[in-house]
Write a protein that holds these residues in place. Structure first.
Motif, mmCIF file in Angstrom:
data_model
loop_
_atom_site.group_PDB
_atom_site.id
_atom_site.type_symbol
_atom_site.label_atom_id
_atom_site.label_comp_id
_atom_site.label_asym_id
_atom_site.label_seq_id
_atom_site.Cartn_x
_atom_site.Cartn_y
_atom_site.Cartn_z
ATOM 1 N N ALA A 250 42.370 38.221 29.068
ATOM 2 C CA ALA A 250 40.971 38.289 28.632
ATOM 3 C C ALA A 250 40.766 39.335 27.551
ATOM 4 C CB ALA A 250 40.076 38.584 29.832
ATOM 5 N N ALA A 251 41.478 40.460 27.637
ATOM 6 C CA ALA A 251 41.328 41.503 26.620
ATOM 7 C C ALA A 251 41.754 40.987 25.249
ATOM 8 C CB ALA A 251 42.151 42.731 27.010
ATOM 9 N N VAL A 252 42.846 40.247 25.218
ATOM 10 C CA VAL A 252 43.339 39.688 23.954
ATOM 11 C C VAL A 252 42.379 38.623 23.433
ATOM 12 C CG1 VAL A 252 45.236 38.409 22.882
ATOM 13 C CG2 VAL A 252 45.732 40.197 24.555
ATOM 14 N N LEU A 253 41.917 37.739 24.332
ATOM 15 C CA LEU A 253 41.012 36.663 23.921
ATOM 16 C C LEU A 253 39.673 37.207 23.436
ATOM 17 C CD1 LEU A 253 41.750 34.143 26.806
ATOM 18 C CD2 LEU A 253 42.379 33.865 24.403
ATOM 19 N N SER B 5 40.190 33.798 52.010
ATOM 20 C CA SER B 5 39.364 33.770 50.805
ATOM 21 C C SER B 5 38.446 34.980 50.762
ATOM 22 C CB SER B 5 38.537 32.479 50.762
ATOM 23 O OG SER B 5 39.374 31.343 50.683
ATOM 24 N N GLY B 6 37.879 35.325 51.905
ATOM 25 C CA GLY B 6 36.995 36.481 51.958
ATOM 26 C C GLY B 6 37.708 37.784 51.656
ATOM 27 N N THR B 7 38.891 37.978 52.220
ATOM 28 C CA THR B 7 39.626 39.219 51.953
ATOM 29 C C THR B 7 40.101 39.262 50.504
ATOM 30 O OG1 THR B 7 41.660 38.190 52.821
ATOM 31 C CG2 THR B 7 40.365 39.511 54.341
ATOM 32 N N THR B 8 40.439 38.103 49.943
ATOM 33 C CA THR B 8 40.825 38.068 48.528
ATOM 34 C C THR B 8 39.655 38.472 47.644
ATOM 35 O OG1 THR B 8 42.486 36.348 48.912
ATOM 36 C CG2 THR B 8 41.676 36.598 46.658
ATOM 37 N N LEU B 9 38.484 37.925 47.914
ATOM 38 C CA LEU B 9 37.294 38.286 47.127
ATOM 39 C C LEU B 9 36.974 39.772 47.252
ATOM 40 C CD1 LEU B 9 35.052 35.188 47.829
ATOM 41 C CD2 LEU B 9 35.770 35.969 45.568
ATOM 42 N N ASN B 10 37.118 40.309 48.446
ATOM 43 C CA ASN B 10 36.865 41.743 48.632
ATOM 44 C C ASN B 10 37.816 42.574 47.774
ATOM 45 O OD1 ASN B 10 34.778 41.408 50.421
ATOM 46 N ND2 ASN B 10 36.050 41.637 52.244
ATOM 47 N N LEU B 11 39.088 42.177 47.745
ATOM 48 C CA LEU B 11 40.064 42.931 46.968
ATOM 49 C C LEU B 11 39.821 42.774 45.471
ATOM 50 C CD1 LEU B 11 42.436 44.813 47.374
ATOM 51 C CD2 LEU B 11 43.966 42.830 47.375
ATOM 52 N N ILE B 12 39.472 41.573 45.040
ATOM 53 C CA ILE B 12 39.151 41.352 43.626
ATOM 54 C C ILE B 12 37.982 42.238 43.213
ATOM 55 C CG2 ILE B 12 38.193 39.686 41.988
ATOM 56 C CD1 ILE B 12 39.840 37.523 43.420
ATOM 57 N N ARG B 13 36.955 42.287 44.044
ATOM 58 C CA ARG B 13 35.796 43.132 43.722
ATOM 59 C C ARG B 13 36.197 44.598 43.651
ATOM 60 N NH1 ARG B 13 32.714 39.167 47.584
ATOM 61 N NH2 ARG B 13 31.506 37.940 46.081
ATOM 62 N N ALA B 14 37.085 45.023 44.543
ATOM 63 C CA ALA B 14 37.537 46.418 44.514
ATOM 64 C C ALA B 14 38.291 46.716 43.227
ATOM 65 C CB ALA B 14 38.416 46.707 45.727
ATOM 66 N N PHE B 15 39.163 45.787 42.819
ATOM 67 C CA PHE B 15 39.940 46.006 41.591
ATOM 68 C C PHE B 15 39.035 46.021 40.363
ATOM 69 C CE2 PHE B 15 43.891 44.026 43.711
ATOM 70 C CZ PHE B 15 44.426 45.278 43.956
ATOM 71 N N THR B 16 38.141 45.041 40.264
ATOM 72 C CA THR B 16 37.380 44.873 39.032
ATOM 73 C C THR B 16 36.183 45.809 38.934
ATOM 74 O OG1 THR B 16 36.155 43.048 40.060
ATOM 75 C CG2 THR B 16 38.079 42.476 38.738
ATOM 76 N N MET B 17 35.746 46.377 40.051
ATOM 77 C CA MET B 17 34.610 47.293 40.018
ATOM 78 C C MET B 17 35.020 48.746 40.252
ATOM 79 S SD MET B 17 32.433 45.034 39.302
ATOM 80 C CE MET B 17 30.877 45.917 39.345
ATOM 81 N N GLY B 18 36.289 48.980 40.563
ATOM 82 C CA GLY B 18 36.717 50.328 40.912
ATOM 83 C C GLY B 18 37.546 51.029 39.869
ATOM 84 N N GLY B 19 37.584 50.489 38.635
ATOM 85 C CA GLY B 19 38.295 51.169 37.559
ATOM 86 C C GLY B 19 39.622 50.554 37.178
ATOM 87 N N TYR B 20 40.144 49.630 38.011
ATOM 88 C CA TYR B 20 41.427 49.009 37.680
ATOM 89 C C TYR B 20 41.326 48.168 36.409
ATOM 90 C CZ TYR B 20 45.837 46.507 38.522
ATOM 91 O OH TYR B 20 47.107 46.000 38.417
ATOM 92 N N ASP C 24 39.730 48.949 33.710
ATOM 93 C CA ASP C 24 39.455 49.810 32.555
ATOM 94 C C ASP C 24 40.135 49.245 31.308
ATOM 95 O OD1 ASP C 24 39.715 51.947 30.592
ATOM 96 O OD2 ASP C 24 39.054 53.308 32.171
ATOM 97 N N LEU C 25 39.341 49.016 30.248
ATOM 98 C CA LEU C 25 39.861 48.379 29.038
ATOM 99 C C LEU C 25 41.013 49.153 28.435
ATOM 100 C CD1 LEU C 25 39.572 46.077 27.004
ATOM 101 C CD2 LEU C 25 37.870 47.459 25.789
ATOM 102 N N ARG C 26 40.974 50.460 28.519
ATOM 103 C CA ARG C 26 42.067 51.270 27.954
ATOM 104 C C ARG C 26 43.370 51.021 28.702
ATOM 105 N NH1 ARG C 26 38.378 56.553 28.476
ATOM 106 N NH2 ARG C 26 37.975 55.368 30.382
ATOM 107 N N LEU D 294 33.004 50.462 30.421
ATOM 108 C CA LEU D 294 33.939 49.340 30.301
ATOM 109 C C LEU D 294 34.993 49.359 31.391
ATOM 110 C CD1 LEU D 294 34.484 49.458 26.425
ATOM 111 C CD2 LEU D 294 32.888 48.039 27.721
ATOM 112 N N ARG D 295 34.770 50.142 32.435
ATOM 113 C CA ARG D 295 35.732 50.231 33.538
ATOM 114 C C ARG D 295 35.505 49.131 34.563
ATOM 115 N NH1 ARG D 295 35.482 54.144 36.841
ATOM 116 N NH2 ARG D 295 37.698 54.517 37.210
#
Length: 445
Positions: free
Chosen positions: A94-97, A163-178, A180-182, A224-225
């Motif tokens: 996504a960063a490249v696109l 599915s629920g645990t996967t969504l929880n982990l995705i939210r943690a990664f994408t909202m917790g700084g993982y 980060d665009l840098r 952008l984190r």
């Protein structure tokens, strides 16, 4: 959201329903479905509505959709590391696109629900023994035995929990700084440092200069984190999808809360069938896979059922034509939709029309053929002045050897080294990023 949807959302019952497992115990199936109806939604109306707006932007060329993930998720691979690597791969792409398109990229994972798959035959025969086909972990087991292959409705409960645990982990990664665009950019710099992908180094250097400019201009990188990340899967198991329909207490609309985005496959897109009917009754953005045998009349019928009033962001047409046919078949469909005037989001699936069996018996795809279908998709839209809205690919974050070719030149003999998919071959981490760089160059041309 209320727990039960009213009867109109269940108009699919009594319609032709392809690709459904035959459960030996109807009472057990009914008990599982009743249990699922009482469980909390996996996604929420506000999230779904936000994605509809983004899909509308993609149909107008104001965003670009990246949809990727496993052909079929498996219970055994539902681990934190596997989820993290898939999310990382999609974020890198996504960063490249984003740089190539100069527009937002809508990040959608074939994740947190892709536990069922249609099959070309209902049964499989080995050594004179015939058993039901493996239809995904939410139905039965890949092991070839009568007990393992018997459809078990309790597996839908396991699919819901995973599915629920996967969504929880995705939210943690994408909202917790993982996300980060840098950090994502530094991962991509590592990719282009590999001599196999040196042709993308100049592109990566451009992004690097843009990042330095943003920093010098005082852009708030802390903002952008975090990124929005959506979940999608094929709406194949009708009992499961039905059980996850809820009415939003604020708007009164019905939502399939098993995922943000759902699609109907090429094998199940009968306009009078159960799969189209079940999605007809929910407010989610939906997609339909269309192959080379699709006529303009087929598309109009699907539009009439799934988006009769032409609401932007509601309907995506996901083309899976085959590289040798897309340039000949797609133009007539795009022209017909353009003349109709109702908006759709055009997305290419360059994987499913290009599956072959290698000389050593492995089901595979050739990277260059996949890329050729993507090029054909862009060429058709460029020639007609329409919008190529996104790409839909089967990928993994692991270094598997399932698709031949790419910068590291995986060959037929290499397939057996790490061939791990239970159904269809997937792009590995490096091949996925290679596609992202190639598509980014198309987007900015």
């Amino acid at each position: 959201m209320s727990d039960l949807a009213p009867l109109p959302a269940r108009a699919w019952r009594g319609r032709p329903a392809a690709q459904q497992p035959v459960y030996p115990d109807a009472a057990e199936l009914a008990a599982v479905v009743a249990d699922l109806r009482t469980r909390p939604p996996l996604v929420f109306a506000g999230e779904v509505d936000a994605l509809r707006e983004l899909m509308a932007a993609a149909s107008a060329g104001e965003a670009f959709v990246l949809m990727g993930g496993d052909c079929a998720e498996s219970f055994s691979d539902n681990t934190a590391d596997n989820i993290r690597l898939k999310v990382q791969t999609i974020l890198q792409m996504a960063a490249v696109l984003t740089y190539g398109a100069s527009t937002p990229v809508v990040k959608v994972g074939r994740m947190a629900g892709q536990y069922a798959k249609p099959r070309s035959a209902d049964t499989e025969t080995r050594g004179g023994v015939t058993l039901p086909s493996f239809r995904g972990d939410s139905v039965n087991s890949h092991e070839f035995s009568p007990q393992a292959r018997t459809p078990d409705p309790r597996r839908m409960l396991d699919a819901y929990l995973r599915s629920g645990t996967t969504l929880n982990l995705i939210r943690a990664f994408t909202m917790g700084g993982y996300a980060d665009l840098r950090e994502v950019h530094s991962w991509n710099r590592g990719f282009t440092a590999n001599p196999a992908y040196s042709r993308f180094e100049a592109f990566a250097e451009e992004i690097d200069r843009a990042m330095r400019f943003m920093e010098a201009a005082g852009v708030d990188f802390e903002a952008l984190r975090q990124v929005d990340f959506y979940a999608a899967h094929e709406a194949l198991l009708l009992e499961y999808e039905d059980a996850m329909i809820r009415r939003d207490s604020r708007s009164g609309r019905l939502y399939d809360t098993s995922a943000h985005f759902l699609w109907v496959g090429e094998r199940t897109r009968d306009v009078d069938g159960a799969h189209v009917a079940i999605l007809q009754g929910v407010h989610n953005p939906v997609g339909v896979k269309i192959g080379p045998g699709t006529s303009p009349e087929d598309v109009f019928s699907l539009m009439d059922r799934l988006n009769p009033h032409g609401e932007p962001g509601r309907l995506s047409l996901i083309t899976r034509m085959g590289a040798d046919r897309i340039r000949h078949v797609l133009p007539a469909l795009v022209e017909a939709v353009q003349a109709d005037g109702r908006p759709v989001t055009w997305i290419t699936d360059p994987m499913h029309g290009n599956t072959v069996t290698a000389e050593n018996g492995y089901k595979t795809r050739d990277f260059e053929t996949v890329m050729d279908e993507v090029r054909g998709f862009f060429e058709v839209h460029q020639a007609l002045g329409t919008v190529p809205g996104g790409v839909h690919v089967e990928l993994t974050g692991d270094d598997v050897t399932e698709v031949r070719g790419g910068g590291e030149r995986i060959g037929t003999a290499t397939l057996e080294e790490r061939y791990e998919t239970l159904v269809d071959p997937r792009l590995n981490h490096q091949q996925s990023l290679e596609i992202a760089f190639e598509v980014a160059e198309m987007l900015r041309s």
